[in-house]
Design a protein around this motif. Structure first.
Motif, mmCIF file in Angstrom:
data_model
loop_
_atom_site.group_PDB
_atom_site.id
_atom_site.type_symbol
_atom_site.label_atom_id
_atom_site.label_comp_id
_atom_site.label_asym_id
_atom_site.label_seq_id
_atom_site.Cartn_x
_atom_site.Cartn_y
_atom_site.Cartn_z
ATOM 1 N N LEU A 2 0.845 -1.206 0.000
ATOM 2 C CA LEU A 2 0.000 0.000 0.000
ATOM 3 C C LEU A 2 0.869 1.240 0.000
ATOM 4 N N LEU A 3 0.530 2.158 -0.891
ATOM 5 C CA LEU A 3 1.289 3.398 -0.979
ATOM 6 C C LEU A 3 0.351 4.556 -0.665
ATOM 7 N N PHE A 4 0.565 5.181 0.462
ATOM 8 C CA PHE A 4 -0.264 6.313 0.881
ATOM 9 C C PHE A 4 0.620 7.504 1.176
ATOM 10 N N GLN A 5 0.106 8.673 0.860
ATOM 11 C CA GLN A 5 0.838 9.910 1.105
ATOM 12 C C GLN A 5 0.552 10.355 2.533
ATOM 13 N N LEU A 6 1.451 10.060 3.430
ATOM 14 C CA LEU A 6 1.271 10.466 4.830
ATOM 15 C C LEU A 6 2.081 11.733 5.093
ATOM 16 N N GLU A 7 1.416 12.718 5.667
ATOM 17 C CA GLU A 7 2.075 14.008 5.948
ATOM 18 C C GLU A 7 2.359 14.092 7.442
ATOM 19 N N LYS A 8 3.633 13.980 7.791
ATOM 20 C CA LYS A 8 3.997 13.936 9.207
ATOM 21 C C LYS A 8 3.864 15.286 9.905
ATOM 22 N N ASP A 9 3.796 16.382 9.124
ATOM 23 C CA ASP A 9 3.621 17.693 9.742
ATOM 24 C C ASP A 9 2.158 18.140 9.724
ATOM 25 N N ASN A 10 1.282 17.223 9.327
ATOM 26 C CA ASN A 10 -0.146 17.538 9.301
ATOM 27 C C ASN A 10 -0.724 17.451 10.716
ATOM 28 N N GLU A 11 -1.744 18.283 10.998
ATOM 29 C CA GLU A 11 -2.367 18.244 12.322
ATOM 30 C C GLU A 11 -3.078 16.923 12.567
ATOM 31 N N LYS A 12 -3.544 16.284 11.495
ATOM 32 C CA LYS A 12 -4.250 15.013 11.645
ATOM 33 C C LYS A 12 -3.230 13.922 11.956
ATOM 34 N N PRO A 13 -3.463 13.085 12.988
ATOM 35 C CA PRO A 13 -2.505 12.025 13.357
ATOM 36 C C PRO A 13 -2.249 11.067 12.201
ATOM 37 N N LEU A 14 -1.058 10.446 12.197
ATOM 38 C CA LEU A 14 -0.681 9.528 11.124
ATOM 39 C C LEU A 14 -1.621 8.325 11.048
ATOM 40 N N TYR A 15 -2.049 7.812 12.224
ATOM 41 C CA TYR A 15 -2.930 6.638 12.203
ATOM 42 C C TYR A 15 -4.267 6.979 11.555
ATOM 43 N N ASP A 16 -4.738 8.238 11.752
ATOM 44 C CA ASP A 16 -6.006 8.665 11.166
ATOM 45 C C ASP A 16 -5.854 8.827 9.653
ATOM 46 N N GLN A 17 -4.709 9.368 9.211
ATOM 47 C CA GLN A 17 -4.452 9.494 7.776
ATOM 48 C C GLN A 17 -4.400 8.116 7.115
ATOM 49 N N LEU A 18 -3.716 7.164 7.771
ATOM 50 C CA LEU A 18 -3.598 5.815 7.222
ATOM 51 C C LEU A 18 -4.958 5.119 7.185
ATOM 52 N N TYR A 19 -5.716 5.245 8.254
ATOM 53 C CA TYR A 19 -7.059 4.647 8.328
ATOM 54 C C TYR A 19 -7.932 5.157 7.183
ATOM 55 N N ASP A 45 7.711 -0.716 8.122
ATOM 56 C CA ASP A 45 9.018 -0.519 7.501
ATOM 57 C C ASP A 45 8.871 0.238 6.176
ATOM 58 N N PHE A 46 7.862 -0.116 5.381
ATOM 59 C CA PHE A 46 7.683 0.496 4.061
ATOM 60 C C PHE A 46 7.343 1.984 4.176
ATOM 61 N N LEU A 47 6.467 2.312 5.130
ATOM 62 C CA LEU A 47 6.031 3.718 5.268
ATOM 63 C C LEU A 47 6.903 4.497 6.244
ATOM 64 N N ASN A 48 7.830 3.792 6.870
ATOM 65 C CA ASN A 48 8.736 4.430 7.824
ATOM 66 C C ASN A 48 7.969 5.080 8.982
ATOM 67 N N ILE A 49 7.033 4.313 9.543
ATOM 68 C CA ILE A 49 6.281 4.766 10.714
ATOM 69 C C ILE A 49 6.259 3.627 11.711
ATOM 70 N N SER A 50 5.763 3.868 12.907
ATOM 71 C CA SER A 50 5.790 2.849 13.955
ATOM 72 C C SER A 50 4.703 1.807 13.734
ATOM 73 N N GLN A 51 4.936 0.609 14.278
ATOM 74 C CA GLN A 51 3.941 -0.453 14.190
ATOM 75 C C GLN A 51 2.684 -0.089 14.999
ATOM 76 N N THR A 52 2.854 0.719 16.032
ATOM 77 C CA THR A 52 1.695 1.152 16.842
ATOM 78 C C THR A 52 0.716 1.943 15.997
ATOM 79 N N THR A 53 1.262 2.789 15.105
ATOM 80 C CA THR A 53 0.401 3.573 14.215
ATOM 81 C C THR A 53 -0.405 2.644 13.310
ATOM 82 N N ILE A 54 0.269 1.620 12.754
ATOM 83 C CA ILE A 54 -0.412 0.647 11.893
ATOM 84 C C ILE A 54 -1.477 -0.094 12.691
#
Length: 472
Positions: A2-19, A45-54
């Motif tokens: 899965l390829l998603f554009q996650l914005e780490k400086d966005n106010e919306k949390p990463l888990y919410d963007q991924l969901y 590993d692919f999105l370079n974010i924590s497993q907790t977020t996933i």
């Protein structure tokens, strides 16, 4: 993967963007039903974010039924029913209703003097009630309204209007618009009603909405024409005898007797007496309510605190004859009062300690001063305007002798920033009137602004003051 554009400086949390990203991919069929999602470790590993977020994103998708979990196997896309998702460009645009027009000078007959309200006293009673000692008021009260307020209303009606009733006959509700439909339900659907013409527009609409047969009865300087009423098949007559709205006519003694005799002629005949502004009378002694003259229990008395206290309070009431009270208890055995208990107790305590009577006395003086100022100023234009309905209430009826029509005069006034209200708006049969007549309310206009307001109105109509008489 899965390829998603996650914005780490966005106010919306990463888990919410991924969901949201995965959910939209499932809905749009970019991820097929039954397809296995990447493991939490691989996707992290692919999105370079924590497993907790996933884990949080997957948990939300699982909870909402977008994916399913197979123990020791992984997460798979669920089959979901088609949802009627609407494209953004097909959404019906928001309907913007026209805003209520405001005027620099507004002769609205429903306005009151808001500067004279006893805020300090009212605040004290409100503050005293909002306390642990009054916690039982958080619960549902008596269906007909609080006994304390009904008792105070019964005492007030006896002392001021000659109405003899018990608190058990009184029903409290949030305004005429809520109480009148309740009264209509006390009568069978084939009951016919008589309404004053002209009359209160909201009342006209209520009868129309409830599909009730209505006979418009003309009004003259003595009030509703009872002889016309007697020729109809009406069973119930809705009238404003103490100060007819909007003409201001007072029902004469002869017609009061005729109205009560008409009601007594049949067991199905009743009168609904709307005593909406009887507190304010400027000529002669106070006129007793029609209910006070009734010896056959044929009058349903209605009134409100709109003019005497404030329109926003939304406290009104009616008094039922004993026979109709039994019908009421059968029809409305499920009913709960629509007026908050705290508001009812504030009014009851305000009345109990004499503040309501003091407030009315003060307001009578204020409105009398405004009334006298208005009528005195209009006398200067008596060659072109005539005043009627000035005995009571908070508005007068102005007859204007002019070459222009009622609508044209209203338009001229509106262009000058003046709100006036033509009698045409209050007729059941809105045919073009033969003369121009307007309601001029003075309750909400400061006394010092009355003279310049009238002069401004007359100027925009090009009406001149009377020429002084020439004496020889």
């Amino acid at each position: 993967m899965l390829l998603f554009q996650l914005e780490k400086d966005n106010e919306k949390p990463l888990y919410d963007q991924l969901y949201n990203g995965i959910k939209e991919a499932i809905i749009s069929k970019k991820i097929a039903v039954g397809e296995k999602l990447p493991s939490k470790r691989k996707l992290a590993d692919f999105l370079n974010i924590s497993q907790t977020t996933i884990e949080i994103a997957y948990a939300q998708l699982l909870a909402e039924g977008y994916i399913m979990s197979k123990t020791r196997v992984g997460y798979f896309v669920e089959a979901i029913d088609e949802l009627p998702y609407i494209q953004q460009d097909t959404i019906t645009p928001f309907i913007e209703y026209p805003k209520k027009k405001t005027y620099k000078i507004d002769f609205n007959p429903s306005s009151i003097d808001i500067d004279a309200f006893p805020f300090q006293t009212w605040r004290k009673y409100a503050k005293d009630l909002f306390d642990n000692a009054s916690k039982e008021l958080l619960l549902t009260g008596e269906p007909q309204g609080e006994l304390s307020l009904r008792t105070e209303i019964a005492n007030y009606l006896y002392q001021s209007r000659g109405v003899v009733c018990s608190p058990e006959q009184i029903v409290i509700g949030s305004g005429t618009e809520q109480l009148l439909p309740m009264i209509l339900r006390l009568f069978s659907e084939d009951t016919c009603f008589a309404l004053e013409n002209p009359g209160y527009p909201a009342v006209h609409r209520i009868f129309a909405q409830h599909k009730r047969k209505v006979y418009p009865i003309a009004v003259d300087e003595e009030g509703i024409m009872i002889q016309t009423l007697e020729k109809t098949h009406a069973h119930v007559a809705y009238i404003t005898p103490s100060h007819q709205f909007p003409t201001g006519a007072v029902l004469s003694a002869t017609r009061r007797a005729q109205a009560l005799n008409w009601a007594a002629q049949s067991s199905t005949h009743y009168i609904i007496e709307d005593d909406y502004d009887s507190e304010f009378r400027y000529t002669g002694k106070p006129i007793p309510a029609l209910h006070a003259l009734d010896r056959n229990d044929k009058v349903i008395y209605m009134s409100t605190f709109t003019k005497s206290l404030m329109p926003s309070l939304r406290v009104a009431y009616f008094v039922l004859p004993p026979k109709l009270l039994a019908t009421y208890n059968d029809v409305f055995n499920y009913y709960s009062s629509t007026v908050p208990r705290f508001d009812q107790h504030i009014v009851a305590n305000f009345m109990r300690d004499g503040h309501f009577a003091k407030h009315l006395n003060r307001m009578r003086k204020i409105y009398r001063k405004k009334h006298d100022k208005l009528t005195t100023i209009l006398e200067k234009y008596s060659a072109s305007v005539k005043i009627t309905g000035e005995q009571a209430g908070m508005h007068i009826l102005l007859d204007v002798q002019h070459t222009l029509t009622e609508k044209q005069l209203q338009q001229l006034a509106s262009q000058a920033g003046i709100g006036i209200y033509p009698l045409l708006d209050y007729r059941l049969d809105p045919s073009e009137p033969s003369k121009a007549q307007f309601l001029l309310g003075f309750g909400g206009i400061p006394v010092q602004a009355i003279e310049p307001s009238i002069e401004h109105l007359m100027d925009c109509w090009s009406i001149q003051k009377n020429h002084p008489s020439i004496t020889k």
